[in-house]
Design a protein around this motif. Structure first.
Motif, PDB file in Angstrom:
ATOM      1  N   GLN A  18       0.646  -1.123   0.188  1.00  0.00           N
ATOM      2  CA  GLN A  18      -0.036   0.080   0.030  1.00  0.00           C
ATOM      3  C   GLN A  18       0.870   1.214   0.066  1.00  0.00           C
ATOM      4  OE1 GLN A  18      -2.711  -0.272   3.241  1.00  0.00           O
ATOM      5  NE2 GLN A  18      -3.842  -2.032   2.563  1.00  0.00           N
ATOM      6  N   ILE A  19       2.076   1.401   0.583  1.00  0.00           N
ATOM      7  CA  ILE A  19       2.895   2.341   0.780  1.00  0.00           C
ATOM      8  C   ILE A  19       3.591   2.889  -0.589  1.00  0.00           C
ATOM      9  CG2 ILE A  19       4.837   3.403   1.758  1.00  0.00           C
ATOM     10  CD1 ILE A  19       2.368   2.888   3.636  1.00  0.00           C
TER      11      ILE A  19
ATOM     12  N   ARG B  82       2.571   1.911  -3.452  1.00  0.00           N
ATOM     13  CA  ARG B  82       1.251   2.287  -4.223  1.00  0.00           C
ATOM     14  C   ARG B  82       0.935   3.859  -3.977  1.00  0.00           C
ATOM     15  NH1 ARG B  82      -3.244  -2.340  -5.271  1.00  0.00           N
ATOM     16  NH2 ARG B  82      -2.142  -3.688  -6.741  1.00  0.00           N
ATOM     17  N   ARG B  83       0.982   4.244  -2.908  1.00  0.00           N
ATOM     18  CA  ARG B  83       0.641   5.632  -2.453  1.00  0.00           C
ATOM     19  C   ARG B  83       1.628   6.456  -2.866  1.00  0.00           C
ATOM     20  NH1 ARG B  83       0.068   5.752   3.754  1.00  0.00           N
ATOM     21  NH2 ARG B  83      -1.209   4.230   3.518  1.00  0.00           N
ATOM     22  N   TYR B  84       2.819   6.285  -2.982  1.00  0.00           N
ATOM     23  CA  TYR B  84       3.798   7.192  -3.273  1.00  0.00           C
ATOM     24  C   TYR B  84       4.527   7.360  -4.833  1.00  0.00           C
ATOM     25  CZ  TYR B  84       4.034   8.602   1.620  1.00  0.00           C
ATOM     26  OH  TYR B  84       4.011   9.104   2.981  1.00  0.00           O
TER      27      TYR B  84
ATOM     28  N   TYR C 176       7.699   8.764   2.608  1.00  0.00           N
ATOM     29  CA  TYR C 176       7.745   7.376   1.996  1.00  0.00           C
ATOM     30  C   TYR C 176       8.588   6.635   2.733  1.00  0.00           C
ATOM     31  CZ  TYR C 176       9.569   3.717  -1.144  1.00  0.00           C
ATOM     32  OH  TYR C 176       9.624   2.601  -1.772  1.00  0.00           O
TER      33      TYR C 176
ATOM     34  N   ASP D  39       7.145   5.472   6.354  1.00  0.00           N
ATOM     35  CA  ASP D  39       5.852   4.725   6.095  1.00  0.00           C
ATOM     36  C   ASP D  39       6.307   3.512   5.427  1.00  0.00           C
ATOM     37  OD1 ASP D  39       4.238   6.912   6.959  1.00  0.00           O
ATOM     38  OD2 ASP D  39       3.632   7.538   4.903  1.00  0.00           O
TER      39      ASP D  39
ATOM     40  N   GLU E  22       4.695  -2.602  -6.171  1.00  0.00           N
ATOM     41  CA  GLU E  22       3.639  -1.905  -6.520  1.00  0.00           C
ATOM     42  C   GLU E  22       2.589  -2.635  -7.065  1.00  0.00           C
ATOM     43  OE1 GLU E  22       2.883   2.146  -9.041  1.00  0.00           O
ATOM     44  OE2 GLU E  22       3.137   0.483 -10.460  1.00  0.00           O
TER      45      GLU E  22
END
Length: 283
Positions: free
Chosen positions: A218-219, A221-223, A230, A233, A264
């Motif tokens: 999830q991390i 994908r988020r950044y 980043y 997290d 990812e």
């Protein structure tokens, strides 16, 4: 690291977010706001011949036969369009990480002993050694090339307990011993270590089991950039999954080295790997 040689340059690709004795967290990060699929694909294919070919095939690898041997290595992986859930690319990634970060040397190529081109090989996913002074450490790798970290942990814990059973290990050692090339410099030392006359107490004192798990993060994908948030997290996420792994009923008296590689989207990476494999099979 136990060896200064970096055969595949993984240290240039991966950022190491956790670096503990028995726990590593690695990430390829981003380039121009995109996850580095191509760079990770290239690393896996850089390691493919070393992973798939036998000792004799590798020491005779040269300009005159490199194309033929690279094609052979690619064909040994699989020749099927049903590739979505296959694990060979994860095994090659484990091979590269073991070689580059732990200075290991492959003992046998299990790909060479498939019964058919699309068969999978049972047992440990990597059989390597690490020379230590005048002795050897035996590194038997496990990998789960998954998109779900919970499924990866669940399945690898089952295999760790099954594969460290006394009877299973004896059968696996017999398989390994029969496949060791006698011309390999460490052949006799490894055969002596895993001989049925050698007590498993001695083997366990020299045994390391690296466990490599991939998952869709999830991390990640988020950044889109490896900024400070980043990194923080991702480190938190990696430690959380490490804690979950260690809370399981793991085999006792055996050193397990956990390696986490967040992705990812594993499915997208596999599609790229499959396309490149088909190209290599036709070179």
């Amino acid at each position: 690291m136990t060896n200064k040689a970096i055969p595949f340059g993984s240290d240039l690709l991966f950022e190491v977010y956790v670096n503990q004795t028995n726990f590593r967290g690695l990430s390829v990060g981003y380039e121009l706001n995109e996850f580095r699929y191509e760079a990770l694909t290239d690393l896996i294919f850089d390691a493919l011949p070393d992973f798939a070919l036998t000792y004799k095939e590798k020491i005779t690898f040269g300009v005159a036969n490199c194309r033929q041997k690279m094609r052979r290595a690619a064909k040994l992986i699989y020749q099927s369009d049903k590739y979505k859930k296959r694990g060979e690319f994860g095994e090659i990634l484990l091979h590269a990480v073991m070689r580059d970060y732990f200075g290991s040397i492959p003992a046998i190529s299990k790909m060479y002993y498939k019964d058919g081109s699309n068969e999978t090989v049972k047992g440990f996913d990597a059989v390597h050694i690490v020379p230590v002074h005048d002795d050897l450490e035996l590194w038997l790798g496990e990998v789960k090339f998954y998109n779900s970290i919970s499924n990866a942990i669940r399945d690898v814990v089952k295999e760790l307990n099954a594969h460290t059973n006394k009877d299973y290990l004896r059968d696996e050692f017999l398989f390994i011993s029969n496949k060791i090339d006698d011309s390999w410099p460490f052949a006799q030392k490894l055969k002596d270590l895993i001989d049925e006359k050698t007590t498993l107490d001695k083997v366990f004192s020299r045994l390391r089991i690296p466990v490599l798990l991939t998952y869709d993060s999830q991390i990640v994908r988020r950044y889109r950039q490896a900024c400070n948030n980043y990194k923080k997290d991702l480190i938190d996420e990696i430690h959380k999954h490490h804690d979950t792994f260690r809370k399981n009923n793991l085999p006792k008296n055996i050193e397990i080295v956990l390696i986490l590689i967040p992705l990812e989207e594993k499915a997208k990476l596999v599609d790229k790997l499959h396309k490149k494999l088909k190209v290599w099979q036709e070179i």
